[in-house]
Scaffold this motif. Sequence first.
Motif, PDB file in Angstrom:
ATOM      1  N   ARG A 186       0.817  -1.207   0.000  1.00  0.00           N
ATOM      2  CA  ARG A 186       0.000   0.000   0.000  1.00  0.00           C
ATOM      3  C   ARG A 186       0.847   1.252   0.000  1.00  0.00           C
ATOM      4  N   SER A 187       1.957   1.180   0.620  1.00  0.00           N
ATOM      5  CA  SER A 187       2.860   2.313   0.570  1.00  0.00           C
ATOM      6  C   SER A 187       3.307   2.548  -0.866  1.00  0.00           C
ATOM      7  N   LYS A 188       3.569   1.476  -1.511  1.00  0.00           N
ATOM      8  CA  LYS A 188       4.030   1.565  -2.890  1.00  0.00           C
ATOM      9  C   LYS A 188       2.944   2.137  -3.791  1.00  0.00           C
ATOM     10  N   ARG A 189       1.768   1.616  -3.621  1.00  0.00           N
ATOM     11  CA  ARG A 189       0.683   2.072  -4.469  1.00  0.00           C
ATOM     12  C   ARG A 189       0.411   3.548  -4.256  1.00  0.00           C
ATOM     13  N   LYS A 190       0.567   3.956  -3.057  1.00  0.00           N
ATOM     14  CA  LYS A 190       0.353   5.357  -2.753  1.00  0.00           C
ATOM     15  C   LYS A 190       1.339   6.215  -3.510  1.00  0.00           C
ATOM     16  N   MET A 191       2.545   5.720  -3.571  1.00  0.00           N
ATOM     17  CA  MET A 191       3.610   6.473  -4.223  1.00  0.00           C
ATOM     18  C   MET A 191       3.332   6.672  -5.706  1.00  0.00           C
ATOM     19  N   GLN A 192       2.797   5.658  -6.303  1.00  0.00           N
ATOM     20  CA  GLN A 192       2.656   5.722  -7.753  1.00  0.00           C
ATOM     21  C   GLN A 192       1.413   6.476  -8.196  1.00  0.00           C
ATOM     22  N   VAL A 193       0.672   6.955  -7.250  1.00  0.00           N
ATOM     23  CA  VAL A 193      -0.541   7.679  -7.593  1.00  0.00           C
ATOM     24  C   VAL A 193      -0.231   8.919  -8.407  1.00  0.00           C
ATOM     25  N   SER A 194       0.803   9.600  -8.026  1.00  0.00           N
ATOM     26  CA  SER A 194       1.150  10.811  -8.778  1.00  0.00           C
ATOM     27  C   SER A 194       2.648  10.906  -9.000  1.00  0.00           C
ATOM     28  N   PRO A 195       3.142  10.097  -9.880  1.00  0.00           N
ATOM     29  CA  PRO A 195       4.565  10.160 -10.212  1.00  0.00           C
ATOM     30  C   PRO A 195       4.795  11.110 -11.359  1.00  0.00           C
ATOM     31  N   SER A 248      -3.679   6.611  15.524  1.00  0.00           N
ATOM     32  CA  SER A 248      -4.483   6.956  14.357  1.00  0.00           C
ATOM     33  C   SER A 248      -3.999   6.183  13.149  1.00  0.00           C
ATOM     34  N   ALA A 249      -2.783   5.707  13.264  1.00  0.00           N
ATOM     35  CA  ALA A 249      -2.229   4.865  12.214  1.00  0.00           C
ATOM     36  C   ALA A 249      -2.247   5.572  10.866  1.00  0.00           C
ATOM     37  N   HIS A 250      -2.200   4.810   9.880  1.00  0.00           N
ATOM     38  CA  HIS A 250      -2.152   5.382   8.537  1.00  0.00           C
ATOM     39  C   HIS A 250      -3.553   5.717   8.124  1.00  0.00           C
ATOM     40  N   GLN A 251      -3.745   6.942   7.912  1.00  0.00           N
ATOM     41  CA  GLN A 251      -5.084   7.359   7.563  1.00  0.00           C
ATOM     42  C   GLN A 251      -5.077   8.328   6.437  1.00  0.00           C
ATOM     43  N   ASP A 252      -4.540   7.933   5.376  1.00  0.00           N
ATOM     44  CA  ASP A 252      -4.603   8.827   4.254  1.00  0.00           C
ATOM     45  C   ASP A 252      -4.775   7.987   3.021  1.00  0.00           C
ATOM     46  N   LEU A 253      -4.856   8.633   1.977  1.00  0.00           N
ATOM     47  CA  LEU A 253      -5.001   7.921   0.719  1.00  0.00           C
ATOM     48  C   LEU A 253      -5.353   8.942  -0.335  1.00  0.00           C
ATOM     49  N   THR A 254      -5.229   8.508  -1.509  1.00  0.00           N
ATOM     50  CA  THR A 254      -5.701   9.272  -2.651  1.00  0.00           C
ATOM     51  C   THR A 254      -5.513  10.777  -2.503  1.00  0.00           C
ATOM     52  N   GLU A 294       8.409  11.898   7.382  1.00  0.00           N
ATOM     53  CA  GLU A 294       8.635  10.520   6.967  1.00  0.00           C
ATOM     54  C   GLU A 294       9.096   9.679   8.139  1.00  0.00           C
ATOM     55  N   GLN A 295       9.968  10.274   8.900  1.00  0.00           N
ATOM     56  CA  GLN A 295      10.507   9.534  10.027  1.00  0.00           C
ATOM     57  C   GLN A 295       9.427   9.062  10.975  1.00  0.00           C
ATOM     58  N   TYR A 296       8.523   9.951  11.237  1.00  0.00           N
ATOM     59  CA  TYR A 296       7.467   9.588  12.162  1.00  0.00           C
ATOM     60  C   TYR A 296       6.307   8.925  11.451  1.00  0.00           C
ATOM     61  N   GLY A 297       6.346   9.008  10.156  1.00  0.00           N
ATOM     62  CA  GLY A 297       5.275   8.381   9.403  1.00  0.00           C
ATOM     63  C   GLY A 297       3.924   9.007   9.706  1.00  0.00           C
ATOM     64  N   LEU A 298       3.959  10.255   9.972  1.00  0.00           N
ATOM     65  CA  LEU A 298       2.728  10.907  10.360  1.00  0.00           C
ATOM     66  C   LEU A 298       1.730  10.957   9.228  1.00  0.00           C
ATOM     67  N   LEU A 299       2.265  10.891   8.056  1.00  0.00           N
ATOM     68  CA  LEU A 299       1.345  10.951   6.930  1.00  0.00           C
ATOM     69  C   LEU A 299       1.076   9.574   6.363  1.00  0.00           C
TER      70      LEU A 299
END
Lengths: 231, 231
Positions: A149-158, B63-69, B225-230
Motif C-alpha cells: 500500500r505504501s508503494k501504491r500510494k507512491m505511484q498515484v502521482s509520479p 491513528s495509524a495510517h489514515q490517508d489515501l488518494t 517521513e521519520q514519524y510516518g505521520l502521513l
Amino acid sequence: MEWQSQEMQEQQQQQEEEYLQFQIQNGICGKVMTDEQMEELKKQIVAYQDITKQLAEMHKTMSAHQDLTGTWLGNPYYEPMLGSFGHKITARQRWTPTPLQLQILENIYNQGNGTPSKQKIKEITVELAQHGQISETNVYNWFQNRRARSKRKMQVSPSEAEVSPQDLAAKERRSKPENMEFLDNSAQGVENFYYQNSDAGLDQLMGKVECSRVYDPYSSNNLVEQYGLLG
Amino acid sequence: MEWQSQEMQEQQQQQEEEYLQFQIQNGICGKVMTDEQMEELKKQIVAYQDITKQLAEMHKTMSAHQDLTGTWLGNPYYEPMLGSFGHKITARQRWTPTPLQLQILENIYNQGNGTPSKQKIKEITVELAQHGQISETNVYNWFQNRRARSKRKMQVSPSEAEVSPQDLAAKERRSKPENMEFLDNSAQGVENFYYQNSDAGLDQLMGKVECSRVYDPYSSNNLVEQYGLLG
DNA sequence: GCGATATGAATGAAGG
DNA sequence: CCTTCATTCATATCGC
C-alpha cells in the motif's frame, strides 16, 4: 523511548557554557533578550502549549474510543469451533494491532531494511506478543500490506520528473486532510527547535536544560501522568 | 477549548508581565530575565517539547495510517448558506460522486464485466474527471464497495421475510457509541490555533502570530517521513 | 439536533 | 509480489 536527545543535550551543554560567559560578561544575574528573541520565545511556548493540549485531548478521546470498541481479541479468545451452534458469536476473527504493536511495527518498517526474513518475523512476533495476541502470520501480512500500500500510494502521482522530498511530502500532505497538518508542523517544530533557531541565538539564551520535570506540576506533570505518556 | 491548562496560561502571562516590568525598569530595548525565570522557561519549553513528541508519537500510532488518494483539496467548497463569511471553508473530506458520475459508474457496473482492472479504472477515472473531481482510488473503492454491498444485499433480500442473525448483527454493529470528535478539533489545526485561545489572554501578548510553524520545509519532510505521520 | 442509515475509505487476510 | 475480498471505520445524509 529516548528520541534524539543525546545530541540535543550535548548542544545544550555547550550553550550553557556560553550562557555563563554571557552572564559573567555582563556582570549581572539576569539575562538579556532582544525583543525579537522574546517574540520567538513567546511563540514557541504558545505553540507547544496549544499543541500539547490538542494532542492530549486527541489522545484522551482516542483512548476512550478504544476502550469501548477496540477490545480487539484479548483474553476471551476462543475458537469458532467451540460454537456448537454453527456461527461464531462474539469472537473477533481479525487481528487488530494494538497501538503499541503498531508503533513497533512502524518503527521496524521505517527503519528500512525492507522485507523481514522469516527469522526476523519470528523475533518480531515474539516481541509483539508481549503487547497482545499476535501470530507470525499477522506480522507477515502486516508487512506485506504495508509495503504494497505504501508503494501504491507512491505511484498515484509520479507525474513530476524527480521526486524531491518536498514534492513527496507535498503530495502526501495533500492526500491528508488538514487535521494532521498541525501535527507535522508541531513535530517538526519540536525536532528543530534547538537547531533551527541557532542563528537567531534564541537557543543560546535557552541554555542547557536537563530536567524533564515540568514547570507547572499541576498542568503539565499531571498531564503526563494522567495519560500515562511515560509508560 | 480550555482543558486544564488554564493555570498554565495564567502563570505564563504573569511571567510575561514581569518581563515587561523588567524592561521598563532597565530602560533598555532588551528584556532581562532572572535566573529563576529563565529556569522556569527552560523547564516549561522542554516539558512541552517532550510531551509533544510523545503525544505525537502516540497519536501517530493510534491513528495509524489514515490517508489515501487525495484530490479533495482544490476547490474551496462553500456551503450556500454560509454566504458572506465562510469561516468554515471546509473542503469535503470524502469524495462524493456527482449524479452524473454515479450514473456512469452504475452503467459500467451493470454492464457486467466484473472487475474493471487497473487499466479500465484509469480510463473510467479520466472520463469521470470531466464531470468532477475524482481519483482512481475513488473509482476503485466505488467498485469494490458496490460489488461487496450488492453481494451482501443478495443474501438478504431474496429470502426476506425473517430476520437472520447476520442481519441483526449487521445492524447492531452500526451503533457506534463514540464519535471521534477529536478529528473536528484537530481539523482546526494550526489555522485556528491562535484564535481558539482568544479568551485565554495569553494571545494578547503573543499577538496573532502564525509562525512557530515550519522553519525548514526540508527538515519537516524528513521528520514527517521519520514519524510516518502521513502514513 | 439526534439517531439511524448509506456510503467512501482503510486494512487484515486469502488467493494466485 | 499483486489483486481481491471481507470487515470495519468514519462521515455524509436524512427522517424524526
